[in-house]
Design a protein around this motif. Structure first.
Motif, mmCIF file in Angstrom:
data_model
loop_
_atom_site.group_PDB
_atom_site.id
_atom_site.type_symbol
_atom_site.label_atom_id
_atom_site.label_comp_id
_atom_site.label_asym_id
_atom_site.label_seq_id
_atom_site.Cartn_x
_atom_site.Cartn_y
_atom_site.Cartn_z
ATOM 1 N N GLU A 42 0.180 4.130 0.395
ATOM 2 C CA GLU A 42 -0.405 5.333 1.393
ATOM 3 C C GLU A 42 -0.038 5.041 2.805
ATOM 4 O O GLU A 42 0.824 6.044 2.982
ATOM 5 C CB GLU A 42 -1.793 4.899 1.199
ATOM 6 C CG GLU A 42 -2.948 5.552 0.051
ATOM 7 C CD GLU A 42 -4.089 5.104 0.008
ATOM 8 O OE1 GLU A 42 -4.616 4.712 1.686
ATOM 9 O OE2 GLU A 42 -4.567 5.280 -0.309
ATOM 10 N N GLU B 110 3.710 6.920 1.965
ATOM 11 C CA GLU B 110 3.679 8.233 1.569
ATOM 12 C C GLU B 110 3.624 9.018 3.362
ATOM 13 O O GLU B 110 4.084 9.650 3.340
ATOM 14 C CB GLU B 110 3.145 8.933 1.231
ATOM 15 C CG GLU B 110 2.688 7.920 -0.873
ATOM 16 C CD GLU B 110 1.309 8.503 -1.662
ATOM 17 O OE1 GLU B 110 0.357 9.328 -0.780
ATOM 18 O OE2 GLU B 110 1.519 8.213 -2.261
ATOM 19 N N ASP C 285 1.160 -1.302 -0.023
ATOM 20 C CA ASP C 285 -0.026 -0.479 0.031
ATOM 21 C C ASP C 285 0.830 1.248 0.270
ATOM 22 O O ASP C 285 1.541 1.564 0.920
ATOM 23 C CB ASP C 285 -0.984 -0.167 1.410
ATOM 24 C CG ASP C 285 -2.032 0.787 1.019
ATOM 25 O OD1 ASP C 285 -1.406 2.161 0.109
ATOM 26 O OD2 ASP C 285 -2.839 1.498 2.550
#
Length: 290
Positions: A184, A187, A182
């Protein structure tokens, strides 16, 4: 059609394939176990007396047996270390956007499709030959003494050749796992100021743990039976420096013509492979449940 009837029909349709597969595996296994209890020498046809556990005794007391076991574990361990670490590095590299990614991925995968005998001969004659090999030419260019790979470091040379062949497999599996991460989370970690090494240790590596376990399991099962690379490069030598368990079975059966002794060695190899497979399967089970 009811569920029970559909299941019965499915079992009937798949049964021929299952029976063929079982026959393909069980018949050779039963014959190997049977021959392991006979004094069956190809130079003495017609005389196959039952000798019980004698073949196993002679196989375990063979001076080459301990060396073969040590070489087998060193070979498997060395290849697993190189391919796992190298596979992680290549997966991280190929996961990044770059020019010519498709071509690079094809080049990385290519060694896996080369036959083991061809790979062994190429490395032996084109790269590692101490007189005419590419590595010898590079050493001579810089004023160094060329290395006789199969004379000075034979087992390390075999490990390198086998690792070169299996590295693409590890890279593919680990790259697939890495691409399912993932983004995300990555990030969010970057926004929190986490360094790349922290992201790798706490996010990437735990996410790839299951894929790493699968790579280790599959490779271990196949690496326990490495044979072709040894046959075409060193013939198990010098002495027993590169003789593994599989090659020792080959020597006993086809070079010494003792099928009974070789069959006993084959049974030992099968038992060893199953013990390792069961141990690794338990590791995978714990990893998947985590």
């Amino acid at each position: 059609m009811s569920t029970k009837a559909s299941r019965t029909a499915a079992r009937l349709m798949i049964s021929p394939a299952v029976i063929l597969l079982l026959g393909w595996m069980i018949v050779p296994l039963v014959m190997t176990v049977y021959f392991s209890f006979l004094r069956y020498n190809l130079l003495q046809p017609g005389t196959t007396p039952f000798v019980g556990w004698e073949n196993y005794y002679w196989f375990f007391t063979d001076p080459s047996f301990s060396a073969a076991m040590i070489n087998t574990f060193f070979l498997v361990g060395g290849v697993l270390t190189i391919t796992t670490i190298g596979g992680i590095c290549f997966a991280l590299l190929l996961d990044r956007p770059m020019f010519g990614t498709g071509i690079i991925r094809i080049m990385v995968i290519a060694p896996f499709f080369v036959m083991p005998t061809v790979s062994g001969l190429i490395w032996k004659n084109m790269f590692m030959n101490p007189v005419n090999g590419i590595f010898a030419a590079i050493a001579n260019t810089f004023g160094f003494q060329p290395i006789d790979f199969f004379g000075q470091i034979p087992l390390i040379s075999i490990i390198f050749i086998v690792s070169w062949m299996w590295l693409p497999f590890a890279t593919l599996i680990l790259l697939t796992a890495l691409q399912s991460l993932d983004q995300e989370q990555m990030e969010a970690a970057e926004m929190d100021g986490a360094r790349w090494i922290s992201q790798f240790w706490h996010l990437i590596l735990p996410h790839m743990a299951r894929a790493i376990t699968v790579v280790i399991l599959i490779q271990t099962i196949f690496l326990l039976s490495i044979f072709a690379e040894i046959l075409v490069t060193t013939n198990g030598g010098p002495g027993t420096a590169t003789t593994n368990l599989t090659y020792l079975v080959y020597v006993s059966s086809l070079l010494q013509f003792d099928v009974g002794l070789g069959s006993a060695g084959g049974v030992v190899a099968i038992i060893l492979a199953n013990i390792v497979a069961i141990f690794l399967m338990r590791m995978i089970g714990k990893n998947l449940d985590a």
